[in-house]
Design a protein around this motif. Structure first.
Motif, PDB file in Angstrom:
ATOM      1  N   ALA A  33       0.836  -1.214   0.000  1.00 39.74           N
ATOM      2  CA  ALA A  33       0.000   0.000   0.000  1.00 39.74           C
ATOM      3  C   ALA A  33       0.863   1.255   0.000  1.00 39.74           C
ATOM      4  CB  ALA A  33      -0.936  -0.012   1.210  1.00 39.74           C
ATOM      5  N   ALA A  34       1.916   1.264   0.809  1.00 33.53           N
ATOM      6  CA  ALA A  34       2.831   2.413   0.830  1.00 33.53           C
ATOM      7  C   ALA A  34       3.570   2.540  -0.496  1.00 33.53           C
ATOM      8  CB  ALA A  34       3.812   2.276   1.986  1.00 33.53           C
ATOM      9  N   HIS A  35       3.941   1.417  -1.076  1.00 29.22           N
ATOM     10  CA  HIS A  35       4.609   1.411  -2.378  1.00 29.22           C
ATOM     11  C   HIS A  35       3.707   2.074  -3.427  1.00 29.22           C
ATOM     12  CE1 HIS A  35       7.149  -1.211  -5.373  1.00 29.22           C
ATOM     13  NE2 HIS A  35       7.150   0.059  -5.687  1.00 29.22           N
ATOM     14  N   ILE A  36       2.429   1.747  -3.410  1.00 30.20           N
ATOM     15  CA  ILE A  36       1.471   2.338  -4.346  1.00 30.20           C
ATOM     16  C   ILE A  36       1.384   3.853  -4.160  1.00 30.20           C
ATOM     17  CG2 ILE A  36      -0.995   2.482  -4.895  1.00 30.20           C
ATOM     18  CD1 ILE A  36      -1.097  -0.586  -4.249  1.00 30.20           C
ATOM     19  N   ILE A  37       1.266   4.292  -2.916  1.00 34.50           N
ATOM     20  CA  ILE A  37       1.130   5.733  -2.666  1.00 34.50           C
ATOM     21  C   ILE A  37       2.416   6.473  -3.019  1.00 34.50           C
ATOM     22  CG2 ILE A  37       0.628   7.499  -0.937  1.00 34.50           C
ATOM     23  CD1 ILE A  37      -1.796   5.824  -1.793  1.00 34.50           C
ATOM     24  N   LEU A  38       3.565   5.860  -2.785  1.00 36.22           N
ATOM     25  CA  LEU A  38       4.824   6.482  -3.224  1.00 36.22           C
ATOM     26  C   LEU A  38       4.820   6.694  -4.730  1.00 36.22           C
ATOM     27  CD1 LEU A  38       7.362   4.544  -0.997  1.00 36.22           C
ATOM     28  CD2 LEU A  38       7.225   7.037  -1.150  1.00 36.22           C
ATOM     29  N   ASN A  39       4.324   5.732  -5.481  1.00 39.73           N
ATOM     30  CA  ASN A  39       4.221   5.911  -6.929  1.00 39.73           C
ATOM     31  C   ASN A  39       3.240   7.013  -7.292  1.00 39.73           C
ATOM     32  OD1 ASN A  39       6.049   3.864  -7.539  1.00 39.73           O
ATOM     33  ND2 ASN A  39       4.475   2.292  -7.772  1.00 39.73           N
ATOM     34  N   GLU A  40       2.176   7.136  -6.535  1.00 41.41           N
ATOM     35  CA  GLU A  40       1.167   8.154  -6.817  1.00 41.41           C
ATOM     36  C   GLU A  40       1.713   9.571  -6.659  1.00 41.41           C
ATOM     37  OE1 GLU A  40      -2.115   8.269  -7.707  1.00 41.41           O
ATOM     38  OE2 GLU A  40      -2.443   6.105  -7.908  1.00 41.41           O
ATOM     39  N   ILE A  41       2.551   9.773  -5.656  1.00 39.68           N
ATOM     40  CA  ILE A  41       3.019  11.144  -5.393  1.00 39.68           C
ATOM     41  C   ILE A  41       4.257  11.492  -6.198  1.00 39.68           C
ATOM     42  CG2 ILE A  41       1.951  11.205  -3.107  1.00 39.68           C
ATOM     43  CD1 ILE A  41       4.693  10.739  -1.869  1.00 39.68           C
ATOM     44  N   ASN A  42       4.768  10.522  -6.952  1.00 42.70           N
ATOM     45  CA  ASN A  42       5.836  10.784  -7.924  1.00 42.70           C
ATOM     46  C   ASN A  42       7.059  11.426  -7.277  1.00 42.70           C
ATOM     47  OD1 ASN A  42       6.952  10.694 -10.503  1.00 42.70           O
ATOM     48  ND2 ASN A  42       6.225  12.754 -11.009  1.00 42.70           N
ATOM     49  N   VAL A  43       7.574  10.775  -6.237  1.00 43.64           N
ATOM     50  CA  VAL A  43       8.804  11.228  -5.594  1.00 43.64           C
ATOM     51  C   VAL A  43       9.891  10.186  -5.837  1.00 43.64           C
ATOM     52  CG1 VAL A  43       7.600  12.542  -3.806  1.00 43.64           C
ATOM     53  CG2 VAL A  43       8.208  10.139  -3.385  1.00 43.64           C
ATOM     54  N   ASP A  44      11.121  10.610  -5.692  1.00 40.87           N
ATOM     55  CA  ASP A  44      12.226   9.662  -5.787  1.00 40.87           C
ATOM     56  C   ASP A  44      12.290   8.839  -4.500  1.00 40.87           C
ATOM     57  OD1 ASP A  44      13.021  10.524  -8.303  1.00 40.87           O
ATOM     58  OD2 ASP A  44      14.299  12.099  -7.473  1.00 40.87           O
ATOM     59  N   PHE A  45      12.375   7.531  -4.640  1.00 39.33           N
ATOM     60  CA  PHE A  45      12.487   6.687  -3.453  1.00 39.33           C
ATOM     61  C   PHE A  45      13.211   5.402  -3.830  1.00 39.33           C
ATOM     62  CE2 PHE A  45       8.555   5.404  -5.490  1.00 39.33           C
ATOM     63  CZ  PHE A  45       8.515   4.025  -5.350  1.00 39.33           C
ATOM     64  N   ASP A  46      13.767   4.770  -2.828  1.00 42.10           N
ATOM     65  CA  ASP A  46      14.430   3.488  -2.991  1.00 42.10           C
ATOM     66  C   ASP A  46      13.592   2.406  -2.326  1.00 42.10           C
ATOM     67  OD1 ASP A  46      16.754   4.537  -4.280  1.00 42.10           O
ATOM     68  OD2 ASP A  46      17.471   5.229  -2.318  1.00 42.10           O
ATOM     69  N   LEU A  47      13.779   1.187  -2.804  1.00 45.18           N
ATOM     70  CA  LEU A  47      13.130   0.022  -2.216  1.00 45.18           C
ATOM     71  C   LEU A  47      14.186  -0.925  -1.672  1.00 45.18           C
ATOM     72  CD1 LEU A  47      10.587  -0.825  -5.064  1.00 45.18           C
ATOM     73  CD2 LEU A  47       9.996   0.118  -2.823  1.00 45.18           C
ATOM     74  N   GLU A  48      13.908  -1.503  -0.516  1.00 39.10           N
ATOM     75  CA  GLU A  48      14.785  -2.553  -0.004  1.00 39.10           C
ATOM     76  C   GLU A  48      13.918  -3.689   0.527  1.00 39.10           C
ATOM     77  OE1 GLU A  48      18.841  -3.299   2.598  1.00 39.10           O
ATOM     78  OE2 GLU A  48      18.205  -1.275   2.082  1.00 39.10           O
ATOM     79  N   LYS A  49      14.064  -4.844  -0.089  1.00 38.82           N
ATOM     80  CA  LYS A  49      13.240  -6.005   0.267  1.00 38.82           C
ATOM     81  C   LYS A  49      13.706  -6.604   1.589  1.00 38.82           C
ATOM     82  CE  LYS A  49      13.421  -9.611  -2.501  1.00 38.82           C
ATOM     83  NZ  LYS A  49      13.142 -10.456  -3.685  1.00 38.82           N
ATOM     84  N   VAL A  50      12.740  -7.090   2.350  1.00 35.89           N
ATOM     85  CA  VAL A  50      13.011  -7.701   3.651  1.00 35.89           C
ATOM     86  C   VAL A  50      12.512  -9.136   3.635  1.00 35.89           C
ATOM     87  CG1 VAL A  50      12.558  -7.589   6.138  1.00 35.89           C
ATOM     88  CG2 VAL A  50      12.748  -5.464   4.798  1.00 35.89           C
TER      89      VAL A  50
END
Length: 203
Positions: free
Chosen positions: A13-30
């Motif tokens: 859900a957070a991943h989706i909203i990060l895409n919606e707001i079009n900001v630069d972000f990194d992902l790190e899988k756990v």
């Protein structure tokens, strides 16, 4: 920003909203079994609670829990479409997030612990259905396109992610026409398609 996630978990859900707001972000899988990140770090040092999501806003500044992360991210929407800035509209978003987090999330989560058998499994299915019936009825009684208003928002993303788990637990979502109507609209969003591809959930 950096989002610590596990594929298909509630962090989607957070991943989706990060895409919606079009900001630069990194992902790190756990890896939630070993509590190691894909870079080999001890995830407990990031989030002592041990689960996802965790959002690193700045080095050393970590926010956890979807009920906090999702509104925090949504308020960065430049169009202010994802969450009302104040008033009853914002309160309704938080109300839905609280319900989804404390009730529906927990109802699904019991299926991902020790295997359920017989009467315990049937009881768990009934609890999921009880909560989905309430949500389905609330949507049907509303004139809104989404859970809160006519705009997609964080509660819709969270509902989509949680109800995705029905497939994993062998649960039938087909009776919930109003929920499925929102799910279909959410699934079609570019932000959702990108997030699910990035997490390896779709091709």
């Amino acid at each position: 920003m950096k989002l610590y996630y596990s594929p298909g978990a509630c962090s989607l859900a957070a991943h989706i909203i990060l895409n919606e707001i079009n900001v630069d972000f990194d992902l790190e899988k756990v890896d939630l079994k070993t509590h190691k990140t894909e870079k080999g770090a001890d995830y407990y040092e990031v989030n002592p609670k041990g689960y996802v999501p965790a959002l690193e806003i700045n080095p050393g500044l970590i926010l956890t829990e979807n009920v906090a992360i999702l509104p925090f991210l949504a308020q960065h929407d430049p169009k202010q479409d994802l969450i009302p800035p104040s008033g009853m509209g914002r309160a309704k978003v938080l109300e839905w997030l609280g319900y989804l987090n404390s009730e529906l999330h927990d109802a699904y989560a019991v299926f991902f612990g020790a295997p359920l058998e017989g009467e315990a499994k049937e009881k768990a299915y009934k609890e999921v259905d009880r909560l989905l019936n309430y949500i389905n009825r609330a949507i049907g009684e509303s004139e809104n396109e989404y859970l809160v208003d006519d705009n997609f928002g964080p509660a819709d993303a969270y509902l989509f992610v949680l109800t995705n788990w029905s497939k994993s637990i062998g649960h039938d979502l087909s009776p919930y026409q109003n929920i499925n109507a929102i799910r279909d609209k959410v699934a079609a969003r570019q932000s959702v398609q990108i997030a699910m591809r990035d997490e390896g959930l779709i091709a």
